[in-house]
Design an enzyme around this catalytic site. Sequence first.
Site, short mmCIF file in Angstrom:
data_model
loop_
_atom_site.label_atom_id
_atom_site.label_comp_id
_atom_site.label_asym_id
_atom_site.label_seq_id
_atom_site.Cartn_x
_atom_site.Cartn_y
_atom_site.Cartn_z
N VAL A 134 0.78 -1.31 -0.03
CA VAL A 134 -0.06 -0.02 0.06
C VAL A 134 0.68 1.12 0.07
O VAL A 134 1.75 1.32 0.74
CB VAL A 134 -1.08 -0.15 1.24
CG1 VAL A 134 -1.88 1.26 1.11
CG2 VAL A 134 -1.94 -1.25 1.35
N CYS A 135 0.61 1.98 -0.92
CA CYS A 135 1.17 3.38 -0.95
C CYS A 135 2.68 3.28 -0.89
O CYS A 135 3.33 2.53 -1.77
CB CYS A 135 0.92 4.18 0.42
SG CYS A 135 1.45 5.95 0.61
N THR A 136 3.76 3.96 -0.18
CA THR A 136 5.21 3.98 -0.20
C THR A 136 5.70 2.42 0.23
O THR A 136 6.72 2.21 0.25
CB THR A 136 5.67 4.92 0.63
OG1 THR A 136 5.20 5.08 1.93
CG2 THR A 136 5.44 6.46 -0.07
#
Length: 217
Positions: A125-127
């Site tokens: 998720v995300c970074t």
Amino acid sequence: MQTQHESLAQAVTTRTLEVGILLFPGVEVLDFAGPFEVFSVASRVALRDGLLGHPAFRVTTIAAQPGAVAARHGLLVIPSATFAEHPALDLLIVPGGVVNQPLEDAATLDWIGENAGRAAVTASVCTGAFLLAKLGVLDGLTATTHWEDLDDLRASFPTLEVIGSVPFVDHGHLLTSAGISAGIGMSLHLVGRVLGLPAAQATARQMQYDWDGEAQA
């Protein structure tokens, strides 16, 4: 030859699938809490609707050490398990946030690499994509991350084809999602892969989350 998600769809008919979510200092709250909610609610809804006679998923939050982890904005979270002791994972979720600490921590990177190699599905998720990319897990694949970090991901890992304007990218055994709330949609997509789209839609409805199966890359 069976694909891995077909194997999980078959496995869930006879046993509970183990979902592990990494925690680390600076982890974005919704990055881990969103998937935690999705898989937990999906398990409850599947039982309620008679889809299965046992919980579909058991979700475990996992950190390097016992004790509270300071998530982003100071939220203190107690992990359910540590790297040294947790269930064998079917699905591994690698959240993002401020990833400086895990990017430089050999124990965390080793743990991610080991469990990404064993789990049927690994998703960031995300970074969290930076952690998978540093390990070479995403080499040669398309990937995405938070819109604000797309250029940094491209510059840091030139072997990746980094794309934006999509909620997630699905390669079967590896998924990456865009920022923060995109992890909820990706997790619902994974529920749909394992339990079927109607179960994922029922989960989204139970959560009052506006989703009916987003497009992917």
